[in-house]
Scaffold this active site. Structure first.
Site, short mmCIF file in Angstrom:
data_model
loop_
_atom_site.label_atom_id
_atom_site.label_comp_id
_atom_site.label_asym_id
_atom_site.label_seq_id
_atom_site.Cartn_x
_atom_site.Cartn_y
_atom_site.Cartn_z
N PRO A 96 0.82 -1.22 0.00
CG PRO A 96 -0.31 -1.27 2.03
CD PRO A 96 0.70 -1.99 1.22
CD GLU A 97 4.18 3.20 -2.92
OE1 GLU A 97 4.39 4.31 -2.40
OE2 GLU A 97 5.06 2.51 -3.44
#
Ligand code: ZN
Length: 271
Positions: free
Chosen positions: A2-3
């Site tokens: 996840p960014e």
């Protein structure tokens, strides 16, 4: 992994479930993830009302009317499940609301974590204390980058990944933004002209906003049976596309350094 856009999408998906709700029950199903769960997590959350949700860099923030903020980080594989049919082995933290909703923090690799911090002192939460401006906020300007890059011989890519320069940018979005701004990843930060820094700021915003918009469909889907929030696939311009033709026709190149790769187009990115 996840960014920032995935965390933003997650926060937007959690908001309608949590905002204004009282926490009815908190269950920790193991001792912790990357770090132990706060021992007083249940004591401080149960009975509290959620007053708002937010994000700083790649951290999700859940504020309560007791002056606490639950800070969550999704690590490598974390995600929140909304109203899951049944709990699985990787649902490590469960929060139930007074309105009968269930949230489960699912994290197979357990690099994520959860902390409680006083909301009024969030600026002093250790990861936030030295963090640069939000890439989608007013603090990121060409002038800010000019000051941060001044006299620096380090490659612009490394400078953009430095959380003290800009908060929350990861490898994918830095590769994409540099391509959009037509700046070579190994260009010395201190040697980029102001007009190109303007273009870089615009490119950073555009790649992040496009990714958040692509995640919009995940928000609408959040009540689907698996109830998973925050992950989506996106067509990148250069990332993961070694050998594919860039928009200009030249093949995208890849260079590995440490655990991550740089993807770029040597024909377009000369600045
Ligand atoms: Zn190109």
């Amino acid at each position: 992994m996840p960014e920032l856009p995935e965390v933003e999408t997650t926060v937007r998906g959690l908001a309608p479930v949590l905002e204004g709700e009282r926490v009815a029950r908190v269950v920790t199903r193991r001792e912790g993830l990357r770090y132990p769960f706060p021992p007083d997590l249940g004591q401080r959350l149960v009975g509290a009302r959620v007053t708002g949700l937010g994000r700083r860099a790649k951290y999700g923030l859940i504020d309560t009317d007791r002056g606490d903020t639950l800070v969550f980080h999704l690590g490598m594989s974390g995600r929140w499940r909304v109203d899951p049919d049944e709990l699985g082995a990787h649902d490590h933290l469960v929060i139930e609301t007074g309105g009968g909703r269930t949230l489960a923090l699912n994290d197979p690799r357990r690099f994520g974590f959860v902390h409680l911090h006083p909301t009024a002192e969030l600026h002093a939460y250790p990861p936030f204390a030295t963090m640069g401006p939000e890439p989608l906020g007013d603090g990121l300007t060409a002038g800010h980058l000019a000051t941060a890059f001044q006299g620096r011989a380090a490659p612009v890519k490394a400078l953009l990944l430095d959380q003290r320069v800009v908060a929350g940018l990861g490898n994918i979005y830095v590769c994409e933004a540099l391509h959009m701004a037509r700046i070579a990843p190994d260009r010395a930060g201190g040697r980029i002209a102001p007009i190109r820094l303007e273009r870089l700021v615009e490119a950073i915003r555009q790649v992040l906003e496009a990714a958040i918009a692509a995640g919009g469909s995940s928000i609408r889907d959040y009540a689907r049976p698996d109830g998973e929030l925050g992950y989506f696939s996106k067509q990148w311009r250069v990332y993961g596309r070694e050998g594919d033709p860039c928009g200009c026709g030249a093949p995208v190149r890849r260079r590995a350094e440490g655990g991550r790769s740089t993807f770029w187009c040597p024909a377009c990115q000369r600045g």
